[in-house]
Design a protein around this motif. Structure first.
Motif, short mmCIF file in Angstrom:
data_model
loop_
_atom_site.label_atom_id
_atom_site.label_comp_id
_atom_site.label_asym_id
_atom_site.label_seq_id
_atom_site.Cartn_x
_atom_site.Cartn_y
_atom_site.Cartn_z
N SER A 55 -4.20 54.03 18.39
CA SER A 55 -3.76 54.87 19.51
C SER A 55 -4.98 56.36 20.02
CB SER A 55 -3.13 56.01 19.33
OG SER A 55 -2.48 57.53 20.01
N ALA A 56 -4.85 57.37 19.78
CA ALA A 56 -5.94 58.84 19.59
C ALA A 56 -5.72 59.75 20.15
CB ALA A 56 -7.25 58.21 20.81
N LEU A 57 -6.36 60.54 19.64
CA LEU A 57 -5.91 62.26 20.13
C LEU A 57 -7.70 62.32 20.95
CD1 LEU A 57 -5.57 64.29 17.08
CD2 LEU A 57 -4.30 63.84 18.33
N GLY A 58 -7.23 62.25 22.65
CA GLY A 58 -8.32 62.08 24.16
C GLY A 58 -7.59 60.92 24.67
N LEU A 59 -8.61 60.11 24.96
CA LEU A 59 -8.22 59.10 25.93
C LEU A 59 -9.24 57.72 24.75
CD1 LEU A 59 -8.72 59.88 29.82
CD2 LEU A 59 -6.75 59.71 28.17
N LEU A 74 -6.65 55.27 31.19
CA LEU A 74 -6.48 56.50 30.51
C LEU A 74 -5.45 56.04 29.54
CD1 LEU A 74 -5.42 57.54 33.90
CD2 LEU A 74 -7.99 57.74 32.65
N THR A 75 -5.35 55.02 28.38
CA THR A 75 -5.04 55.12 27.23
C THR A 75 -5.08 56.18 25.86
OG1 THR A 75 -6.57 53.61 26.30
CG2 THR A 75 -4.67 52.87 27.18
N GLY A 110 -10.04 63.69 28.20
CA GLY A 110 -8.65 63.13 28.21
C GLY A 110 -7.92 63.82 28.67
N TRP A 111 -6.77 64.10 28.80
CA TRP A 111 -6.05 65.36 28.66
C TRP A 111 -6.01 66.41 27.07
CZ3 TRP A 111 -3.66 60.43 30.50
CH2 TRP A 111 -3.68 60.06 31.99
N ILE A 131 -11.59 65.28 19.33
CA ILE A 131 -11.21 64.21 19.98
C ILE A 131 -10.90 62.84 18.64
CG2 ILE A 131 -11.82 64.10 22.45
CD1 ILE A 131 -14.20 62.89 21.47
N ALA A 132 -10.48 62.15 18.78
CA ALA A 132 -10.18 60.84 17.41
C ALA A 132 -9.56 59.89 17.65
CB ALA A 132 -9.38 61.97 16.56
#
Length: 790
Positions: A55-59, A74-75, A110-111, A131-132
């Motif tokens: 998973s990620a913070l961001g895309l 867009l994961t 991303g979002w 992001i991460a």
């Protein structure tokens, strides 16, 4: 290598996460170059059951040994990130080798942190400014083979800038290389949940149907279909040459490229060539809403191939509808395309401008149609869970979910609490129950539904709801959004916010009472029933005159009141006449907005006016469903008059050509015209009710729906006054034939049947014939426009 749907409950999914959420120190912040984190690792063997959870913070996009992990887009998706963050699981054994391996995770804004909202106060860093990524590679139940921690390295990517609204800048001359380390962020793995819905994927690409150079020598490409997605192209040329792609939904009155309605969304792609031969490109971390692309080439380069690639969370059509009217068939197809473009992780209003938000009002009116056209079960369940998260402590539901204003409310105060919008908290789960038999989502959302109903009651402390007029006021209501008002010289009446809000308080309190009964909460069911009764009585006192006329005397008031049985018996006949008079004053055209439109035709059929419903539906002038089809629309418009009769563009400040709300009429085409629908007492299409509405101009009609209980088919043909109705009940289901008493000489599978009586049908095909006398369609002469009484 394939994705795996983790079936763990959200409360259990995080228990064994031991990886850290790792931020690339190469990252410079929002709207700067995208970054990657990477690591080399050793495997003594590959067993075949290796799974990567990520998973990620961001895309993110992940690569192992240079090959992409999965083909999801867009994961990790879009949720209310502070409370719920999705992760994906992929079987990756085929990407691994014994010995040294290399993993690289690309990260972009991303979002999470690219622009949200619009106008003078866009929001950046909405859910965080870093992001991460978090990832674990496991084989069976053993300890992790690999996990993210501060031993990973980081660097910048060729993606020099990206954003959901902005687009993407890519410089192919830049090679990704390590330039910095990583740091572990403070992160609670309890918010990690397995991805709850179908992933965003590419659909079949669309070729160019026409192209031409504009006055400046830029090539404009028409892909023939408005969509949500991106352009993919192949280019050759010298290093440093650039390809810039702009996007548009429509051409202007003179046939020129036009995207003024995108507002502050740049929606552009800039690609700089590496000069290494054929170069293939498609964006990584963004998407656009468009039908047309304008390409500007600077330097020595040439496009050798170009196509449009739609993307969606709804990858398979689950229904079809055809008729004798090609405009109607195209309307259904337009609705499907609008759903595809706006069902990208979240049910958004539009895919093109600086908005693309999960508007609750749009979703609640469209949910029923959505469940017919595509498998929307997981998609809408996921979204409802975010609605619950974003609900305010007093029960108010945000206008949009996930809600960018919840953590940064200073420029958008009070961006919650509108009736007709917040009611999505109950109406969407109810549609999931009807279509999929999912009682669990009813139980899960019931406390939030109850809080919402109590909030609406509290706006005015009583059964009549008087929303404040000003934006941001507690309980502000959008009313019947974008309700057409007729000629400016003499506007037609429109429903007042108080009537709209009061009607919706009745609708939802009634529904929540019903849901409480299903959930086994008798006390709540009784309280909601008492509330609904008080609202109904108060509505009659406040909004119905002694003559039976509703006080706002508009189409939406009558449609909603009739559809939900708010007209007392003594006023029904008079109110019917007043209802028909509202349509006469509008010259037989639509007078409804977002909340009134789905109710209009079903209400007319309910009061015994199928001919009038047919006339309103089939008229081809503005405002009308078929007007936009005649104007060349390939998706549903936000406004009835988005393109004027003379071809001019409406005010670009709020004018989307891909908004699914008015496509909610398709629910009526399936349930009313083709005549099949779920039975609330036996949901999930375990019982299918068949009750067609014959509209002579649409013959022959044929429709189908791939329900979770099997494929349902229904179609009819009118020959003179004889109707042949052919249906198919799925195996394992039962059918109920419920023909109107006005249909005579009914024969079911060769046996006579009494009109107006229910007939049980076994699984399999059935053939019904009956006699039908077509009603006269209303003719609306201009001399009747000023009619004031029935």
């Amino acid at each position: 290598m394939h994705d795996i749907r983790d079936k763990h409950a959200p409360s259990q999914a995080h228990a064994h996460w031991v990886a850290q959420m790792v931020h690339p120190l190469a990252d410079q912040g929002v709207e700067t170059p995208a970054s990657f984190i990477s690591k080399d690792f050793e495997l003594s063997a590959v067993t075949g059951d290796e799974v990567l959870r990520i998973s990620a913070l961001g895309l993110y996009r992940c690569f192992i040994n240079g090959k992409r992990v999965g083909n999801d887009l867009l994961t990790p998706g879009w949720t209310s990130y502070d409370a719920r963050l999705s992760y994906q699981s992929y079987a990756v054994a085929d990407l691994l080798v014994p010995g040294r391996n290399h993993i690289e995770i690309w990260l972009a804004d991303g979002w999470l942190r690219s622009q949200m909202m619009w106008g003078e106060h866009p929001i950046f860093n909405t859910w965080g400014d870093k992001i991460a990524a978090i990832a674990e590679l496991r084989s069976g139940g053993a300890a992790p083979l690999l996990l993210t921690d501060t031993s990973w390295q980081s660097g910048e990517l060729p993606i020099r800038k990206s954003g959901i609204y902005f687009g993407e800048v890519f410089d192919a001359r830049i090679a990704a290389k390590v330039s910095a380390g990583t740091e572990a962020l403070s992160f609670d793995p309890a918010i990690l949940i397995p991805h709850e819905t179908t992933p965003v994927r590419e659909l079949a690409p669309l070729p160019v149907v026409k192209s031409w150079p504009d006055a400046e020598g830029r090539n404009v490409y028409d892909f023939g279909q408005n969509m949500g997605g991106y352009v993919a192209f192949t280019v050759t040329g010298e290093a440093g040459a650039t390809v810039s792609v702009e996007h548009a939904e429509v051409l202007d009155q003179d046939g020129a490229f036009y995207n003024g309605n995108y507002r502050t969304a740049a929606a552009r792609i800039d690609y700089t060539l590496s000069g290494t031969g054929e170069e293939h490109y498609r964006p990584h971390f963004t998407f656009q809403g468009f039908r047309y692309a304008r390409v500007t080439i600077t330097g020595n380069a040439r496009i050798t191939a170009i196509e449009a690639v739609p993307i969606s969370s709804v990858t398979e059509a689950k229904a079809s509808f055809t008729s004798g009217n090609p405009l109607v068939d195209r309307l259904v197809l337009n609705t499907l395309w609008s759903q595809r473009a706006n069902f990208i992780e979240v049910p958004t209003d539009c895919p093109q401008r600086d908005e693309r938000l999960g508007w609750t009002g749009d979703a609640q009116v469209f949910a029923g149609t959505a469940c017919y056209l595509g498998d929307s079960h997981g998609f809408l369940t996921k979204w409802i869970r975010d609605v619950i998260v974003d609900q305010r402590p007093d029960g108010a539901v945000p206008h949009v979910v996930p809600d960018p204003t919840r953590q940064q409310p200073e420029h958008y105060p009070g961006f919650f609490g509108s009736t007709g919008w917040g009611d999505a908290i109950a109406i969407v789960p109810w549609q999931l129950y009807l279509h999929y038999g999912d009682a669990n989502i009813l139980r899960e959302a019931l406390p939030a539904m109850t809080k919402w109903v109590d909030f609406v009651w509290s706006i005015s402390d009583g059964p009549i709801v008087n929303p404040p007029r000003f934006w941001g006021g507690r309980g502000f209501s959008f009313g019947d959004w974008l309700q057409p008002k007729g000629p400016s010289a003499k506007p037609l009446p429109t429903i007042g916010d108080d009537a709209a809000a009061t009607i919706y308080l009745f609708i939802t309190s009634t529904l929540v009472g019903r849901i409480a009964t299903i959930a086994g909460d008798a006390a709540l069911a009784a309280r909601m029933a008492k509330m609904a009764a008080e609202v109904k009585a108060a509505f009659a006192r406040e909004f119905i005159t002694a003559s039976g006329r509703l006080c706002y005397d508009d189409q939406t008031s009558y449609a909603l009141a009739f559809l939900h049985d708010l007209i007392p018996d003594e006023h029904v006949e008079a109110a019917k006449r007043y209802f028909k008079a509202t349509i006469a004053r509008a010259e037989g055209r639509i007078g409804t907005g977002f909340i009134g439109t789905p109710a209009l035709l079903p209400a007319l059929v309910k009061i015994g006016e199928p001919g009038l419903a047919a006339s309103v539906f089939l008229q081809e002038e503005v405002p009308g469903w078929l007007y936009q089809v005649k104007k060349g629309a390939t998706t549903i418009w936000e406004r009835w008059d988005a393109i004027q009769a003379d071809g001019s563009i409406y005010n670009p400040q709020m004018n989307s050509y891909n908004h699914y709300a008015y496509g909610a009429v398709c629910q009526w085409l399936f349930e009313g015209v083709a005549g099949f629908q779920p039975d609330a007492s036996d949901p999930g299409f375990a019982t299918v009710i068949f009750a067609p509405t014959i509209i002579a101009e649409l013959s022959p009609v044929a429709a189908s729906h791939d329900s979770t209980n099997g494929t349902i088919r229904a179609g009819w043909t009118l020959d003179g006054n004889q109707v042949r109705y052919d249906i198919e009940v799925p195996q394992g289901a039962r059918g109920v034939l419920r023909l109107s008493a006005e249909y005579r000489d009914v024969i079911v599978d060769g046996q006579p049947h009494q009109s107006g009586a229910d007939r049980e049908l076994a699984a399999g095909p059935h053939h019904i014939t009956f006699t039908y006398e077509a009603p006269e369609h209303a003719a609306f002469a201009k001399s009747r426009v000023n009619a004031r009484t029935p």
